[in-house]
Design an enzyme around this catalytic site. Sequence first.
Site, mmCIF file in Angstrom:
data_model
loop_
_atom_site.group_PDB
_atom_site.id
_atom_site.type_symbol
_atom_site.label_atom_id
_atom_site.label_comp_id
_atom_site.label_asym_id
_atom_site.label_seq_id
_atom_site.Cartn_x
_atom_site.Cartn_y
_atom_site.Cartn_z
ATOM 1 N N CYS B 114 -2.130 45.918 25.672
ATOM 2 C CA CYS B 114 -1.204 45.281 24.731
ATOM 3 C C CYS B 114 -0.034 44.558 25.406
ATOM 4 C CB CYS B 114 -0.678 46.328 23.767
ATOM 5 S SG CYS B 114 -1.983 47.464 23.203
ATOM 6 N N HIS B 254 3.878 42.198 20.218
ATOM 7 C CA HIS B 254 2.467 42.581 20.155
ATOM 8 C C HIS B 254 2.170 43.011 18.728
ATOM 9 C CE1 HIS B 254 -1.249 44.722 20.513
ATOM 10 N NE2 HIS B 254 -0.677 45.909 20.382
ATOM 11 N N ASN B 284 -5.689 44.325 15.384
ATOM 12 C CA ASN B 284 -5.026 44.430 16.681
ATOM 13 C C ASN B 284 -6.021 43.988 17.747
ATOM 14 O OD1 ASN B 284 -4.002 45.310 19.153
ATOM 15 N ND2 ASN B 284 -3.164 47.214 18.318
#
Lengths: 77, 327
Positions: B114, B254, B284
């Site tokens: 991430c 993020h 995600n």
Amino acid sequence: MTRDVFIGHLEDIMNVSRGTLQGREVLSETSAWDSLAVVSFLAFADKEIGVSVPPAALEKCATVDDLYGVVCKLGQK
Amino acid sequence: MVAAIKGIDYFLPEKVVTNEDLAREYPDWTIERVKGKTGIEQRHIAGEHECSSDLARAAAQRLFERGVCAPGDIDFILLCTQSPDFFLPTTACLLQRQLGIPTTAGALDINLGCSGYVYGLGLAKGLIETGQARQVLFITAETYSKFIEPGDRNVRTIFGDGAAATLIAHADGSEERIGPFVYGTDGSGADNLVVRQGCMREQPAGGGSTARPRLHMNGPEIFSFTLRSVPLCLQQLLTRVGKRADEIDLFVFHQANKYMLEHLRDKMGLPREKFFIGMEKFGNTVSATIPIALRQAEVDGKLCPGAAVVLVGFGVGYSWGATLVRW
């Protein structure tokens, strides 16, 4: 934060009706206390009480009242 | 000579898994509650034979098709992925051949999740501003879905597959266009977002190939980590830049999940209109979330030339990083 107000917030977090929780509920037997509820609880404690609750401390809590105990104890530090 | 972002594009696999699809598969999953907490409506999932290099290649080809750059112009390939095609060779080497990039180019994989986009920008900036490269093709590509146990609601609902390609090249002028940077690492969080099996530390029982590597995530620990680390990281960056938060034009964090981002935004007092949230249709996508969000913001007209954009990546490792980009 009083215990009654805390319980009210917890009922919102667990998406249960007001008056549902009495404090003696065993968390491991409460289906509404899942990972989403735990994350919501961490956010609530951070925003509304100003305490950072270690997730490991939550794992040691057996009942709803234990959750209140943890945030009270952290809030006193 | 300074390094600057010259263009971004992205690619998502064709297959889409919606919340309704998950609810049909697992009726006891409270999908509406999941959406309420994560903000995710659907996620794109790579096909059985579709790997990170396939997604990466498609993202890069979109940059080429838009005329941002041509394969012959690239002299360095950086690929950020934690789901490479193979242990070896380096997946970036495969991309060199697949994209028709000259054999005089350098190619390197970096293994970060991430936070990977911020770190990759730092590496690209270093390559360009030290004269080692002139046009860096930086790709983030991930197929976490291949690590996910179908019945693991914690991760199945959140992660999606995707890739983004960014061209970083030299720019005229002396004003810094990428940077400064803040980095951070805390390996004590390693077990909270991990794929243990399949590499050298943990082999499948009996030495066979029957145990598939599986992603494990401790959501509460990850959330707790972000509350501890991200506000401080942002403050450190703003101090280093010498700016207040209200002097920043756009914050792109993020895109982990909407609930976490909203809480962070509120905690740090950042205005809603300057805080980008846009993972509803993608989930995600790990290191691709930030460049995908930047491209979305650009298409939506939220990025003007010269805009000061703060990027903050955080997650698996634990690893975190932040930088300022002048658009």
